[in-house]
Design a protein around this motif. Structure first.
Motif, mmCIF file in Angstrom:
data_model
loop_
_atom_site.group_PDB
_atom_site.id
_atom_site.type_symbol
_atom_site.label_atom_id
_atom_site.label_comp_id
_atom_site.label_asym_id
_atom_site.label_seq_id
_atom_site.Cartn_x
_atom_site.Cartn_y
_atom_site.Cartn_z
ATOM 1 N N MET A 131 0.849 -1.213 0.000
ATOM 2 C CA MET A 131 0.000 0.000 0.000
ATOM 3 C C MET A 131 0.869 1.242 0.000
ATOM 4 S SD MET A 131 -3.352 0.282 -0.236
ATOM 5 C CE MET A 131 -3.514 1.953 0.387
ATOM 6 N N ASN A 132 0.221 2.336 0.261
ATOM 7 C CA ASN A 132 0.889 3.621 0.218
ATOM 8 C C ASN A 132 1.737 3.841 1.476
ATOM 9 O OD1 ASN A 132 1.439 6.266 0.022
ATOM 10 N ND2 ASN A 132 -0.610 6.849 -0.681
ATOM 11 N N ASP A 133 3.084 3.934 1.343
ATOM 12 C CA ASP A 133 3.876 4.116 2.573
ATOM 13 C C ASP A 133 3.849 5.542 3.061
ATOM 14 O OD1 ASP A 133 5.164 1.957 1.104
ATOM 15 O OD2 ASP A 133 6.641 3.499 0.502
ATOM 16 N N SER A 134 3.206 6.456 2.344
ATOM 17 C CA SER A 134 3.151 7.820 2.850
ATOM 18 C C SER A 134 2.039 7.970 3.894
ATOM 19 C CB SER A 134 2.947 8.817 1.715
ATOM 20 O OG SER A 134 1.703 8.594 1.130
ATOM 21 N N PHE A 135 1.296 6.894 4.157
ATOM 22 C CA PHE A 135 0.283 6.956 5.214
ATOM 23 C C PHE A 135 0.953 6.850 6.574
ATOM 24 C CE2 PHE A 135 -4.227 6.910 4.353
ATOM 25 C CZ PHE A 135 -4.247 6.870 2.965
ATOM 26 N N PRO A 136 0.477 7.626 7.560
ATOM 27 C CA PRO A 136 1.025 7.420 8.906
ATOM 28 C C PRO A 136 0.543 6.072 9.436
ATOM 29 C CG PRO A 136 -0.817 8.976 8.960
ATOM 30 C CD PRO A 136 -0.571 8.648 7.519
ATOM 31 N N GLN A 137 1.238 5.563 10.433
ATOM 32 C CA GLN A 137 0.766 4.373 11.130
ATOM 33 C C GLN A 137 -0.557 4.728 11.780
ATOM 34 O OE1 GLN A 137 2.186 1.181 11.693
ATOM 35 N NE2 GLN A 137 3.168 1.918 9.840
ATOM 36 N N GLY A 138 -1.401 3.756 11.953
ATOM 37 C CA GLY A 138 -2.630 4.033 12.687
ATOM 38 C C GLY A 138 -3.727 3.063 12.345
ATOM 39 N N THR A 139 -4.777 3.135 13.152
ATOM 40 C CA THR A 139 -5.926 2.248 12.990
ATOM 41 C C THR A 139 -7.172 3.102 12.821
ATOM 42 O OG1 THR A 139 -4.895 0.642 14.441
ATOM 43 C CG2 THR A 139 -7.267 0.412 14.127
ATOM 44 N N ALA A 140 -8.062 2.645 11.936
ATOM 45 C CA ALA A 140 -9.347 3.323 11.763
ATOM 46 C C ALA A 140 -10.478 2.360 12.092
ATOM 47 C CB ALA A 140 -9.484 3.824 10.334
ATOM 48 N N TRP A 141 -11.624 2.931 12.407
ATOM 49 C CA TRP A 141 -12.853 2.143 12.577
ATOM 50 C C TRP A 141 -13.834 2.704 11.565
ATOM 51 C CZ3 TRP A 141 -17.925 3.434 14.101
ATOM 52 C CH2 TRP A 141 -18.745 2.346 14.423
ATOM 53 N N ILE A 142 -14.246 1.847 10.621
ATOM 54 C CA ILE A 142 -15.136 2.306 9.546
ATOM 55 C C ILE A 142 -16.001 1.125 9.111
ATOM 56 C CG2 ILE A 142 -13.355 1.902 7.744
ATOM 57 C CD1 ILE A 142 -14.440 4.538 6.414
ATOM 58 N N ASP A 143 -17.254 1.375 8.762
ATOM 59 C CA ASP A 143 -18.200 0.308 8.419
ATOM 60 C C ASP A 143 -18.231 -0.764 9.510
ATOM 61 O OD1 ASP A 143 -18.708 1.575 5.969
ATOM 62 O OD2 ASP A 143 -17.016 0.552 5.009
ATOM 63 N N GLY A 144 -18.061 -0.333 10.757
ATOM 64 C CA GLY A 144 -18.166 -1.260 11.886
ATOM 65 C C GLY A 144 -16.963 -2.157 12.094
ATOM 66 N N LYS A 145 -15.857 -1.877 11.381
ATOM 67 C CA LYS A 145 -14.667 -2.746 11.512
ATOM 68 C C LYS A 145 -13.407 -1.920 11.774
ATOM 69 C CE LYS A 145 -15.072 -4.789 7.429
ATOM 70 N NZ LYS A 145 -16.410 -4.666 6.836
ATOM 71 N N PHE A 146 -12.436 -2.535 12.437
ATOM 72 C CA PHE A 146 -11.135 -1.896 12.624
ATOM 73 C C PHE A 146 -10.232 -2.300 11.469
ATOM 74 C CE2 PHE A 146 -13.006 -2.028 16.815
ATOM 75 C CZ PHE A 146 -12.760 -0.748 17.279
ATOM 76 N N VAL A 147 -9.628 -1.308 10.822
ATOM 77 C CA VAL A 147 -8.743 -1.582 9.679
ATOM 78 C C VAL A 147 -7.499 -0.697 9.782
ATOM 79 C CG1 VAL A 147 -10.637 -2.217 8.106
ATOM 80 C CG2 VAL A 147 -9.872 0.169 8.201
ATOM 81 N N LYS A 148 -6.488 -1.049 8.994
ATOM 82 C CA LYS A 148 -5.324 -0.174 8.908
ATOM 83 C C LYS A 148 -5.768 1.160 8.324
ATOM 84 C CE LYS A 148 -1.593 -1.548 6.793
ATOM 85 N NZ LYS A 148 -0.784 -2.415 5.880
#
Ligand SMILES: *Cc1c(COP(=O)(O)O)cnc(C)c1O
Length: 301
Positions: free
Chosen positions: A1-18
């Motif tokens: 994936m895109n390495d310019s993304f910071p590290q982190g976790t999101a919660w979207i559509d009821g799920k935890f994802v990178k």
């Protein structure tokens, strides 16, 4: 994936994802119309700072936008805590968002849309890095008018940032750190994501209207009262701003930030003032006071 993304976790559509995998529909009103609200809370040494105040403001904003949040306070706390825990951050910037969502068949009636709640955690970010504290910010005073309160209620934390982003471009082009916008009477309002305070002979002053009511802004009132320093809300003209003894900005991302220059001109003695220092010190002391913090592990147990 895109390495310019910071590290982190999101919660979207009821799920935890990178974080790099968290995406919304191109038809979401949040994207097409900036029809969304959000809030940002920070985590310092595994503790949320003033979490309930941020959740209160977020819930209020969703109500003012006629899309009251359907997630409970406790559910939201668990989601935010898991975003941080899954990322493994000790210090974090945690954002909760509710967009208007998507209307069936691209219907133009916002009432038909189903709101969408999401959240993410990224590493803690500073507007002014601690190593630059003694230098302070050089803020460019623009002639750009902040969107008036009669157009968009500024107490709803929102993504109508075109005025603020235009200010950032102007400030960066001229070599300043960030920008300050004015209102229709040319009084001072706020900058991209921060409130402003000036110190004169009477004490601390911050603009009374036309600004987002920052949680850190309210914190400064509480800290000033504890320190027995006079503080009030009233209009600040450009002239008053420039002849202040001290100036500082406040935001969740960065806390209490001294401003030592306006458009390149020195404010006061050109260094960090005594009142700014006292407020800054007490602000960080509150980060280990159990009345002000919520340990992540208490939410998750
Ligand atoms: C978030 C924000 C602030 C600062 O508010 P805090 O709650 O202290 O982080 C100031 N102005 C605007 C426009 C903002 O979006």
């Amino acid at each position: 994936m895109n390495d310019s993304f910071p590290q982190g976790t999101a919660w979207i559509d009821g799920k935890f994802v990178k974080l790099s995998e968290a995406k919304i529909s191109i038809l979401d009103w949040g994207f097409l119309r900036s029809d969304a609200t959000y809030d940002v809370v920070h985590v310092w040494k595994n503790n949320f700072f003033q979490l309930d105040k941020h959740i209160d403001r977020f819930f209020e904003s969703t109500k003012k936008l006629r899309m009251p949040c359907q997630i409970t306070r406790n559910e939201l706390k668990i989601i935010l805590a898991k975003c941080v825990k899954n990322s493994g951050f000790e210090n974090a910037y945690v954002e909760m968002i509710q967009t208007r969502g998507v209307s069936p068949n691209f219907d133009r009636d916002p009432r038909k849309a189903t709101p969408n709640v999401m959240a993410f955690a990224v590493p803690f970010g500073w507007i002014l890095k601690p190593k630059d504290f003694e230098i302070g910010l050089d803020v460019y005073l623009t002639d750009i008018k902040r969107i008036p309160a009669s157009s968009i209620d500024p107490t709803i934390k929102n993504y109508h940032w075109m005025d603020l982003v235009t200010g950032m471009f102007k400030a960066y082009e001229k070599g300043h750190h960030t920008a300050l916008l004015v209102d229709e009477h040319n009084n001072i309002t706020e900058g991209p994501g921060f409130n402003i305070f000036c110190v004169d002979e009477t004490g601390i002053i911050t603009p009374d209207t036309g600004v987002l009511e920052g949680i850190t802004r309210q914190t400064v009132f509480n800290l000033a009262i504890e320190l027995e320093i006079n503080i009030s809300k009233k209009p600040i003209s450009a002239e008053n701003l420039k002849k202040s003894k001290e100036l500082f900005a406040t935001s969740t991302a960065g806390g209490i930030m001294p401003i030592t220059k306006i458009s390149g001109d020195i404010i006061g003695l050109g260094n960090v003032g005594n009142i700014t220092r006292q407020i800054h010190k007490l602000y960080w002391q509150k980060h280990s006071d159990s009345n002000w913090i919520t340990p992540i592990n208490n939410i998750l147990k």
